[in-house]
Structure formats: structure tokens, C-alpha cells
Write a protein that holds these residues in place. Structure first.
Motif, PDB file in Angstrom:
ATOM      1  N   GLN A 169      37.256  49.508  47.754  1.00  0.00           N
ATOM      2  CA  GLN A 169      37.825  49.878  46.458  1.00  0.00           C
ATOM      3  C   GLN A 169      38.175  48.636  45.639  1.00  0.00           C
ATOM      4  N   GLN A 170      38.788  47.648  46.309  1.00  0.00           N
ATOM      5  CA  GLN A 170      39.121  46.412  45.597  1.00  0.00           C
ATOM      6  C   GLN A 170      37.863  45.696  45.144  1.00  0.00           C
ATOM      7  N   ALA A 171      36.829  45.693  45.995  1.00  0.00           N
ATOM      8  CA  ALA A 171      35.568  45.041  45.620  1.00  0.00           C
ATOM      9  C   ALA A 171      34.950  45.714  44.404  1.00  0.00           C
ATOM     10  N   ASN A 182      36.427  47.355  42.059  1.00  0.00           N
ATOM     11  CA  ASN A 182      37.209  47.033  40.863  1.00  0.00           C
ATOM     12  C   ASN A 182      36.787  45.701  40.266  1.00  0.00           C
ATOM     13  N   ASP A 183      36.610  44.699  41.133  1.00  0.00           N
ATOM     14  CA  ASP A 183      36.244  43.375  40.625  1.00  0.00           C
ATOM     15  C   ASP A 183      34.815  43.347  40.097  1.00  0.00           C
ATOM     16  N   TYR A 184      33.903  43.969  40.815  1.00  0.00           N
ATOM     17  CA  TYR A 184      32.523  44.004  40.321  1.00  0.00           C
ATOM     18  C   TYR A 184      32.442  44.741  38.986  1.00  0.00           C
ATOM     19  N   TRP A 185      33.208  45.836  38.881  1.00  0.00           N
ATOM     20  CA  TRP A 185      33.154  46.617  37.653  1.00  0.00           C
ATOM     21  C   TRP A 185      33.689  45.833  36.459  1.00  0.00           C
ATOM     22  N   ASP A 186      34.678  44.972  36.701  1.00  0.00           N
ATOM     23  CA  ASP A 186      35.210  44.146  35.615  1.00  0.00           C
ATOM     24  C   ASP A 186      34.144  43.219  35.036  1.00  0.00           C
ATOM     25  N   VAL A 187      33.102  42.972  35.793  1.00  0.00           N
ATOM     26  CA  VAL A 187      31.977  42.165  35.316  1.00  0.00           C
ATOM     27  C   VAL A 187      30.904  43.054  34.696  1.00  0.00           C
ATOM     28  N   ASP A 239      34.642  34.469  38.677  1.00  0.00           N
ATOM     29  CA  ASP A 239      35.869  34.671  39.457  1.00  0.00           C
ATOM     30  C   ASP A 239      35.938  36.081  40.032  1.00  0.00           C
ATOM     31  N   HIS A 240      35.588  37.068  39.210  1.00  0.00           N
ATOM     32  CA  HIS A 240      35.606  38.450  39.682  1.00  0.00           C
ATOM     33  C   HIS A 240      34.554  38.670  40.766  1.00  0.00           C
ATOM     34  N   VAL A 241      33.392  38.053  40.595  1.00  0.00           N
ATOM     35  CA  VAL A 241      32.335  38.206  41.595  1.00  0.00           C
ATOM     36  C   VAL A 241      32.781  37.635  42.934  1.00  0.00           C
ATOM     37  N   LEU A 242      33.391  36.465  42.904  1.00  0.00           N
ATOM     38  CA  LEU A 242      33.866  35.850  44.143  1.00  0.00           C
ATOM     39  C   LEU A 242      34.908  36.724  44.824  1.00  0.00           C
ATOM     40  N   ARG A 243      35.830  37.285  44.018  1.00  0.00           N
ATOM     41  CA  ARG A 243      36.838  38.165  44.604  1.00  0.00           C
ATOM     42  C   ARG A 243      36.202  39.440  45.151  1.00  0.00           C
ATOM     43  N   GLY A 244      35.205  39.972  44.403  1.00  0.00           N
ATOM     44  CA  GLY A 244      34.509  41.162  44.878  1.00  0.00           C
ATOM     45  C   GLY A 244      33.817  40.908  46.206  1.00  0.00           C
ATOM     46  N   ASP A 245      33.160  39.766  46.312  1.00  0.00           N
ATOM     47  CA  ASP A 245      32.493  39.412  47.573  1.00  0.00           C
ATOM     48  C   ASP A 245      33.509  39.275  48.709  1.00  0.00           C
ATOM     49  N   TYR A 246      34.647  38.688  48.398  1.00  0.00           N
ATOM     50  CA  TYR A 246      35.702  38.512  49.401  1.00  0.00           C
ATOM     51  C   TYR A 246      36.145  39.870  49.950  1.00  0.00           C
ATOM     52  N   GLN A 274      26.583  45.085  43.978  1.00  0.00           N
ATOM     53  CA  GLN A 274      26.231  43.709  44.331  1.00  0.00           C
ATOM     54  C   GLN A 274      24.822  43.351  43.855  1.00  0.00           C
ATOM     55  N   ILE A 275      23.901  44.297  43.995  1.00  0.00           N
ATOM     56  CA  ILE A 275      22.536  44.052  43.507  1.00  0.00           C
ATOM     57  C   ILE A 275      22.547  43.857  42.002  1.00  0.00           C
ATOM     58  N   ALA A 276      23.310  44.696  41.292  1.00  0.00           N
ATOM     59  CA  ALA A 276      23.390  44.571  39.836  1.00  0.00           C
ATOM     60  C   ALA A 276      23.963  43.218  39.436  1.00  0.00           C
TER      61      ALA A 276
END
Length: 440
Positions: free
Chosen positions: A131-133, A135-140, A116-123, A103-105
Motif C-alpha cells: 500500500q505504501q509503495a 502511494n509513492d508510485y502513484w504520486d509520480v 524520490d517517490h520512486v526510491l521510496r516506492g521501491d523501498y 513499477q513497469i509504468a
């Protein structure tokens, strides 16, 4: 006359895809932040991050963490440091701390191309679904920021309908980050939208290769393959089979779009797997895809399944042979289901010419079978012929079927612009009228 067309979908948002906890490999070092001290600090922080990444590859996790902390002490605003820490904690199974560092990165990077990925990661993070978070952060975070900026620029060009500049920006993003799947996918979308399915195939294949866990990429590739395979009168069955495999993979990866079931069912018709075709086309309808094409193709699947049964009634036998009776009834049931699906398709679109031709064929094929007691209620549903059945009995069945077939072939002729098909329908009508005259 049967045409099996896919309903395609061009979606410009990426889906959630599974990832492996790979170590972040920095393709390009960020420029150092300006120092608040009179003398600029040396770029030791980048070297510490590089050393930390090497130690992670060697599974020396604590040593890697020490290097990342050293980098953070020198420059707390260098986002790759937090990617490294996140990867280290992920390897240790401390997913909450991994999410915190990702999240800091993300906050330091502030990537518009990955919103979109960040919003899903935050969710997911808020709900402690770490784990789902991740995945989404890593996609960014796995994307080179300069490539991401080119991608954002390309999408902006698309909004202003400047396709040429969009293509150049997507291509620039690919040059900067050869592992970035989304620009390939969007290039494929552009070509497909412009009816260049053949040209869209390679970009879609690249996207699938780079991110095989994304069902949307498989769906798009399958759609382009099918469209190109069926472009000519004689379909390229090898390409149709390839399209089917892509649709099946999208389904295995969790996609449940009604159009995926439609496309998969349509592919199964051409590959002669009629039970699967019927199952997926029904699923597409159950999930909300209720236009004329869905029912037309469902009718085609039922009809073709029925025609795999080699049986015609001679008009005299009582069908006491149980095997022959089963063939008659199974064939009758499938063709009758085809008729019902065709009729719904026509109800959806009354001037849909090809359906009338196939409906005429279906009625004619029913006329070759014996009307068993099981199917009499279906014949009596038509109010206009109820009196004839009541007074003339089941003998009226063949007359009824031929009359309906003739009517539908004539309706087809009134709607089609295909002179060759219309001439063929005229010959069929003449033959059926001869048969009808003999019966009457």
C-alpha cells in the motif's frame, strides 16, 4: 515588547501522502513508439487504454483488464497501459500485482521529477509493504510527464540561481497539469524565501487544495499565514487562527518536526491557549529545537499563563485563606518557570535584548507575591544572594526581585536600538529604584 517569531523551514522534498485508488485519467496521449514492422501500427493501443479506463470507472474490472491486455499486445512499451492494469488490480485487492504494473509504468516513464517517490516506492515494495509503495508510485504516475519535465527544468534553474526562469518553468508546469501540486508549492517557497509571505500564501493554498494529505503543504501555508499576520505591530488574529489550523492539520497528518511544534506553540500564545503553548514548545525543545527563540517563547507562555491569575500580595497577610494561597503559589510557579526559561535563552544568546526586558518584568511581578516555602530553594540557587537570605530571611525576597529587575532593565537599555523602548525602561527603572529605596 514580546515578539513571537516563527522558525520557518523550506523543504523542497515532498512527503508521503495518502491517496485514493482513483482511475488514471490520461490528460495527454504519449506519442506512439516506432514500429519494427514495415508498416506503422495503428494507435489502437491508446483507444484500448481509454476504453479500459472508462470500464474501470463503471467498475467493470475484468472488461477493463481485457482492454489493457489488448493494448499491451499491440504496444508493450506504452506506459499508461500499466497504470490502468495497476489500477484494476488495486481495485481487486491484488496489491502485489498492482505494484508490479506500476513499477513497469515507472520504468518506462523514467521520471527524473519523481525520483524520490520512486526510491521510496521501491523501498516499500521490497519489504512487501504494497500500500505504501502504491502511494509513492502513484504520486509520480498521476503527473503529466510534460509538466514533470517543466518542473525538473525549474529545479535546475533554481540550482543555478536563475529564479526568473524557474518561475516561468513552474508556471508552465501548472498550465500543462493543473492538478500538479508541487509547482505551486515551490512557487510559494520562492516567494517566502524572498520575504514575500503575502505572495506565497496563494500558491501554498493551491498546493494544499490539490494535495490535502501532504502535511508539508499545511506547514508551509501556516508559516506564511503567521508571518503575514504578525508583520505589523497589531497582529491579524483571524489570520493567526488560520495559521494555527494549518499547523494542527499538519500534526494530525503525522508531521512531528520540532519546528512544527514551535510554530504551533507560538500560535497558541497569541490565541491565549497557554497550556497548549507550553506543551508544544516543550515538545519542540524535547525534539531538539534548543535555540534562544524556543526558550524565549516558552518563557512568554509561562509568564502569560501566570498573569491570567488576578492576585497580588499586600505584604502583610499570612495567606491563611487557601484560595488566596493557591492563587499566589500558582502565579509564582508560572512566573518562576518563565524566569528560568528566559535565563536559558540569555545563556544561549547573551546579547538578546528583548529577553532582558521581559526578564525584568518577570522579576518585578514576582516581587508582588509572597515567597512560600516551596519556592525558597529556587531563591537560594543564586550564590551571590544566599548570605542575604540567611541573615535577613524572606523579607529580603522583594528587595532581591526589585534589584534583579532593575539590573535586567538596564542591561536591556545597553543592548537595544529602540529609543522608545529604552525610554520606557528608564521610567520603569526610576520607579523601581524608588520602591527599593523605601524598602531599604
Amino acid at each position: 515588547m514580546k515578539k513571537h517569531r516563527l522558525i520557518s523551514i523550506l523543504v523542497f522534498a515532498a512527503l508521503v501522502s495518502s491517496i485514493s485508488p482513483a482511475t488514471a485519467q490520461l490528460r495527454r496521449e504519449a506519442e506512439p513508439e516506432s514500429s519494427a514492422t514495415p508498416m506503422q501500427l495503428p494507435r489502437f493501443y491508446a483507444r484500448h487504454v481509454e476504453e479500459g479506463n472508462k470500464l474501470l470507472v463503471e467498475n467493470q474490472i475484468q472488461g477493463a483488464i481485457d482492454e489493457f491486455f489488448a493494448a499491451k499486445t499491440i504496444n508493450p512499451d506504452y506506459y499508461p497501459t500499466y497504470i490502468g492494469l495497476g489500477n484494476a488490480y488495486r481495485k481487486m485487492g491484488q496489491l502485489d500485482r498492482a505494484v508490479e504494473n506500476y513499477q513497469i509504468a515507472v520504468r518506462l516513464l523514467n521520471p527524473s521529477y519523481g525520483s524520490d517517490h520512486v526510491l521510496r516506492g521501491d523501498y516499500f515494495a521490497e519489504r512487501r509493504q504494497f500500500q505504501q509503495a502504491l502511494n509513492d508510485y502513484w504520486d509520480v504516475l498521476r503527473i503529466d510527464p510534460q509538466a514533470g519535465r517543466q518542473y525538473t527544468l525549474a529545479m535546475r534553474h533554481l540550482r543555478f540561481q536563475d529564479d526568473k526562469k524557474a518561475v516561468k518553468a513552474f508556471e508552465a508546469a501548472i498550465v500543462i497539469d493543473e492538478d500538479y501540486a508541487d509547482p505551486h508549492f515551490q512557487l510559494g517557497n520562492l516567494y517566502f524565501r524572498d520575504n514575500k509571505a503575502k505572495k506565497a500564501i496563494d500558491p501554498y493554498k493551491s498546493a494544499v487544495k490539490l494535495d490535502p494529505g501532504n502535511p508539508l503543504y499545511h506547514f508551509a501555508l501556516g508559516t506564511a499565514l503567521y508571518k503575514e499576520a504578525t508583520r505589523k505591530a497589531k497582529s491579524d488574529m483571524r489570520m493567526v487562527d488560520d495559521a494555527k489550523l494549518e499547523f494542527e492539520q499538519a500534526l494530525r497528518l503525522g508531521m512531528q518536526l520540532p519546528r512544527l511544534h514551535f510554530n504551533l506553540g507560538t500560535s497558541y500564545i497569541l490565541t491565549e491557549n497557554y497550556d497548549q503553548a507550553i506543551s508544544h514548545l516543550k515538545e519542540a525543545i524535547n525534539r531538539g529545537l534548543t535555540d534562544e527563540e524556543a526558550y524565549y517563547n516558552l518563557g512568554n507562555a509561562f509568564f502569560r499563563k501566570g498573569m491570567t491569575i488576578d492576585f497580588k500580595w499586600d505584604g502583610y497577610a499570612n495567606l491563611t485563606d487557601l484560595s488566596k494561597r493557591k492563587k499566589n503559589d500558582d502565579k509564582f510557579r508560572n512566573i518562576l518557570n518563565a524566569v528560568k526559561a528566559y535565563q536559558i535563552s540569555i545563556h544561549k544568546k547573551e546579547d538578546y535584548a528583548p529577553v532582558y526586558y521581559d526578564l525584568g518584568v518577570a522579576f518585578y511581578r514576582l516581587s508582588e507575591l509572597k515567597l512560600s516555602p516551596e519556592f525558597i530553594p529556587a531563591m537560594l540557587e543564586d550564590v551571590s544572594t544566599q548570605k542575604d537570605y540567611a541573615t535577613r530571611g524572606v523579607k529580603f525576597f522583594r528587595i532581591d526581585m526589585l534589584t534583579r529587575a532593575i539590573s535586567d532593565f538596564k542591561r536591556f537599555q545597553s543592548l537595544t536600538n529602540n529609543s522608545k523602548a529604552s525610554a520606557n525602561a528608564s521610567k520603569i527603572v526610576a520607579d523601581l529604584q524608588g520602591q527599593l529605596k523605601d524598602l531599604q
